[in-house]
Design a protein around this motif. Sequence first.
Motif, PDB file in Angstrom:
ATOM      1  N   LEU A  13       0.837  -1.614  -0.136  1.00  0.00           N
ATOM      2  CA  LEU A  13      -0.055  -0.267  -0.018  1.00  0.00           C
ATOM      3  C   LEU A  13       0.898   1.459   0.052  1.00  0.00           C
ATOM      4  CD1 LEU A  13      -2.981  -1.015   2.724  1.00  0.00           C
ATOM      5  CD2 LEU A  13      -2.662  -0.874  -0.071  1.00  0.00           C
ATOM      6  N   VAL A  14       2.128   1.521   0.397  1.00  0.00           N
ATOM      7  CA  VAL A  14       2.883   2.380  -0.118  1.00  0.00           C
ATOM      8  C   VAL A  14       3.426   2.475  -1.442  1.00  0.00           C
ATOM      9  CG1 VAL A  14       5.375   2.854   0.689  1.00  0.00           C
ATOM     10  CG2 VAL A  14       4.091   1.776   2.235  1.00  0.00           C
ATOM     11  N   ALA A  15       3.637   3.962  -1.649  1.00  0.00           N
ATOM     12  CA  ALA A  15       3.589   4.448  -2.376  1.00  0.00           C
ATOM     13  C   ALA A  15       4.867   4.496  -2.836  1.00  0.00           C
ATOM     14  CB  ALA A  15       2.865   5.538  -3.433  1.00  0.00           C
ATOM     15  N   GLN A  16       5.356   3.822  -4.155  1.00  0.00           N
ATOM     16  CA  GLN A  16       6.908   3.716  -5.241  1.00  0.00           C
ATOM     17  C   GLN A  16       7.238   5.073  -5.493  1.00  0.00           C
ATOM     18  OE1 GLN A  16       6.871  -0.161  -6.632  1.00  0.00           O
ATOM     19  NE2 GLN A  16       6.481  -1.272  -4.823  1.00  0.00           N
ATOM     20  N   LYS A  17       8.479   5.172  -5.143  1.00  0.00           N
ATOM     21  CA  LYS A  17       8.703   6.667  -6.297  1.00  0.00           C
ATOM     22  C   LYS A  17       9.036   5.771  -8.366  1.00  0.00           C
ATOM     23  CE  LYS A  17      11.035   8.585  -2.464  1.00  0.00           C
ATOM     24  NZ  LYS A  17      12.150   9.263  -1.718  1.00  0.00           N
ATOM     25  N   THR A  18       8.645   6.756  -8.326  1.00  0.00           N
ATOM     26  CA  THR A  18       8.832   6.457 -10.320  1.00  0.00           C
ATOM     27  C   THR A  18       9.932   7.631 -10.399  1.00  0.00           C
ATOM     28  OG1 THR A  18       8.007   5.843 -12.032  1.00  0.00           O
ATOM     29  CG2 THR A  18       6.886   7.699 -10.551  1.00  0.00           C
ATOM     30  N   TRP A  19      10.663   6.995 -11.911  1.00  0.00           N
ATOM     31  CA  TRP A  19      11.546   8.285 -12.390  1.00  0.00           C
ATOM     32  C   TRP A  19      10.535   9.041 -13.316  1.00  0.00           C
ATOM     33  CZ3 TRP A  19      15.676   9.907 -10.115  1.00  0.00           C
ATOM     34  CH2 TRP A  19      16.337   9.738  -9.537  1.00  0.00           C
ATOM     35  N   LEU A  20       9.917   8.364 -13.975  1.00  0.00           N
ATOM     36  CA  LEU A  20       8.806   8.127 -15.016  1.00  0.00           C
ATOM     37  C   LEU A  20       8.110   9.545 -14.718  1.00  0.00           C
ATOM     38  CD1 LEU A  20       8.607   9.100 -18.093  1.00  0.00           C
ATOM     39  CD2 LEU A  20       6.370   6.931 -17.447  1.00  0.00           C
ATOM     40  N   THR A  21       8.144  11.244 -14.384  1.00  0.00           N
ATOM     41  CA  THR A  21       7.710  11.483 -13.891  1.00  0.00           C
ATOM     42  C   THR A  21       7.423  12.805 -14.878  1.00  0.00           C
ATOM     43  OG1 THR A  21       9.410  12.942 -12.939  1.00  0.00           O
ATOM     44  CG2 THR A  21       7.229  11.310 -11.394  1.00  0.00           C
ATOM     45  N   LEU A  22       6.864  13.975 -14.545  1.00  0.00           N
ATOM     46  CA  LEU A  22       6.320  15.143 -15.637  1.00  0.00           C
ATOM     47  C   LEU A  22       7.650  16.356 -15.290  1.00  0.00           C
ATOM     48  CD1 LEU A  22       5.071  16.532 -17.732  1.00  0.00           C
ATOM     49  CD2 LEU A  22       4.036  17.870 -16.062  1.00  0.00           C
ATOM     50  N   THR A  23       8.724  16.189 -14.296  1.00  0.00           N
ATOM     51  CA  THR A  23       9.691  16.906 -13.928  1.00  0.00           C
ATOM     52  C   THR A  23      10.766  16.231 -14.356  1.00  0.00           C
ATOM     53  OG1 THR A  23       8.435  17.215 -11.901  1.00  0.00           O
ATOM     54  CG2 THR A  23      10.774  17.907 -12.196  1.00  0.00           C
ATOM     55  N   ASN A  24      10.659  14.680 -14.761  1.00  0.00           N
ATOM     56  CA  ASN A  24      12.383  14.052 -15.133  1.00  0.00           C
ATOM     57  C   ASN A  24      11.986  14.776 -16.560  1.00  0.00           C
ATOM     58  OD1 ASN A  24      12.949  13.237 -12.509  1.00  0.00           O
ATOM     59  ND2 ASN A  24      12.157  11.610 -12.735  1.00  0.00           N
ATOM     60  N   VAL A  25      10.503  13.840 -17.377  1.00  0.00           N
ATOM     61  CA  VAL A  25      10.701  14.513 -18.594  1.00  0.00           C
ATOM     62  C   VAL A  25      10.677  15.547 -19.543  1.00  0.00           C
ATOM     63  CG1 VAL A  25       8.875  13.620 -20.836  1.00  0.00           C
ATOM     64  CG2 VAL A  25       9.101  12.390 -18.654  1.00  0.00           C
ATOM     65  N   VAL A  26      10.254  16.397 -18.526  1.00  0.00           N
ATOM     66  CA  VAL A  26      11.411  17.594 -18.482  1.00  0.00           C
ATOM     67  C   VAL A  26      12.611  18.269 -18.608  1.00  0.00           C
ATOM     68  CG1 VAL A  26      10.619  20.054 -18.011  1.00  0.00           C
ATOM     69  CG2 VAL A  26       8.607  19.043 -17.588  1.00  0.00           C
ATOM     70  N   ALA A  30      15.117  18.849 -21.975  1.00  0.00           N
ATOM     71  CA  ALA A  30      15.910  20.259 -21.887  1.00  0.00           C
ATOM     72  C   ALA A  30      17.103  19.104 -22.507  1.00  0.00           C
ATOM     73  CB  ALA A  30      15.881  20.567 -20.570  1.00  0.00           C
ATOM     74  N   ALA A  31      17.602  18.655 -21.047  1.00  0.00           N
ATOM     75  CA  ALA A  31      19.182  17.943 -21.178  1.00  0.00           C
ATOM     76  C   ALA A  31      19.500  17.486 -23.188  1.00  0.00           C
ATOM     77  CB  ALA A  31      19.786  16.430 -20.714  1.00  0.00           C
ATOM     78  N   SER A  32      18.196  17.448 -23.513  1.00  0.00           N
ATOM     79  CA  SER A  32      18.441  16.174 -24.716  1.00  0.00           C
ATOM     80  C   SER A  32      18.426  17.604 -25.834  1.00  0.00           C
ATOM     81  CB  SER A  32      17.639  16.034 -25.747  1.00  0.00           C
ATOM     82  OG  SER A  32      17.365  14.396 -24.865  1.00  0.00           O
ATOM     83  N   PHE A  33      18.328  18.512 -25.637  1.00  0.00           N
ATOM     84  CA  PHE A  33      18.143  19.890 -26.522  1.00  0.00           C
ATOM     85  C   PHE A  33      19.347  20.434 -26.896  1.00  0.00           C
ATOM     86  CE2 PHE A  33      16.269  24.380 -27.306  1.00  0.00           C
ATOM     87  CZ  PHE A  33      16.456  24.731 -28.346  1.00  0.00           C
ATOM     88  N   ILE A  34      19.379  20.560 -25.053  1.00  0.00           N
ATOM     89  CA  ILE A  34      20.548  21.388 -24.980  1.00  0.00           C
ATOM     90  C   ILE A  34      22.151  20.319 -26.615  1.00  0.00           C
ATOM     91  CG2 ILE A  34      22.486  21.868 -23.059  1.00  0.00           C
ATOM     92  CD1 ILE A  34      20.967  22.899 -21.427  1.00  0.00           C
ATOM     93  N   LEU A  35      22.009  19.256 -25.787  1.00  0.00           N
ATOM     94  CA  LEU A  35      22.962  18.691 -26.706  1.00  0.00           C
ATOM     95  C   LEU A  35      22.615  18.563 -27.877  1.00  0.00           C
ATOM     96  CD1 LEU A  35      23.261  15.330 -24.241  1.00  0.00           C
ATOM     97  CD2 LEU A  35      24.542  16.625 -24.480  1.00  0.00           C
TER      98      LEU A  35
END
Length: 200
Positions: A13-26, A30-35
């Motif tokens: 029942l504990v919410a697991q942390k995920t990297w697929l968030t809007l912040t991470n996607v942005v 952003a990093a891809s655009f800079i590269l």
Amino acid sequence: MNKLRINLLRDELVAQKTWLTLTNVVRVWAASFILFVLASVYSQYNYSSINSEYQKLNKKHVQLTNQLEQYEEVLSSRSIDTKLTNKLATLKFVFQNKQILHRQLTDQTQVQVSGFADIMTELASYHSREISLQKINIANGKINLSGLARSADSVPNWLTGFAQSAYMANKNFSHFNLSATDSGDIQFVVYSGLLDKENK
């Protein structure tokens, strides 16, 4: 009195942390655009450098091509004139002939003199550019001539001219020999004696 606490929150029942968030996607975008921007700038810089080098090489190529055309024009304008070359060869041939005659006049070891002055005068008067005398031998009323000729017809034509001379007209050319040299000239030997009065 002891209180009993019961944890009813289970692990599932504990919410697991995920990297697929809007912040991470942005952040990833952003990093891809800079590269991408950095890669574009680098590519543009390389293209500009290569294009500049190409322009320099192309300009150098045009300059060398123009110089080559100028050199070809200069060389073509300096081409050897065939008429002048033939004239120079004739002058050299005549000059060599005169040198040989001069040596014959001054070298008494090769010539026995008997009417020498008359013969040399007539040889000079009836001189032909096609004939180059190399040796003259006069003895006992006979004359031996040898040298080089431009062609086989040159020698008979030259000898025919002596028919109008005073001294050589009395000569009977009993011996006549022609042979070709390695240089392409005709080597001749003419031997003559006085004509008998009956044969005149």
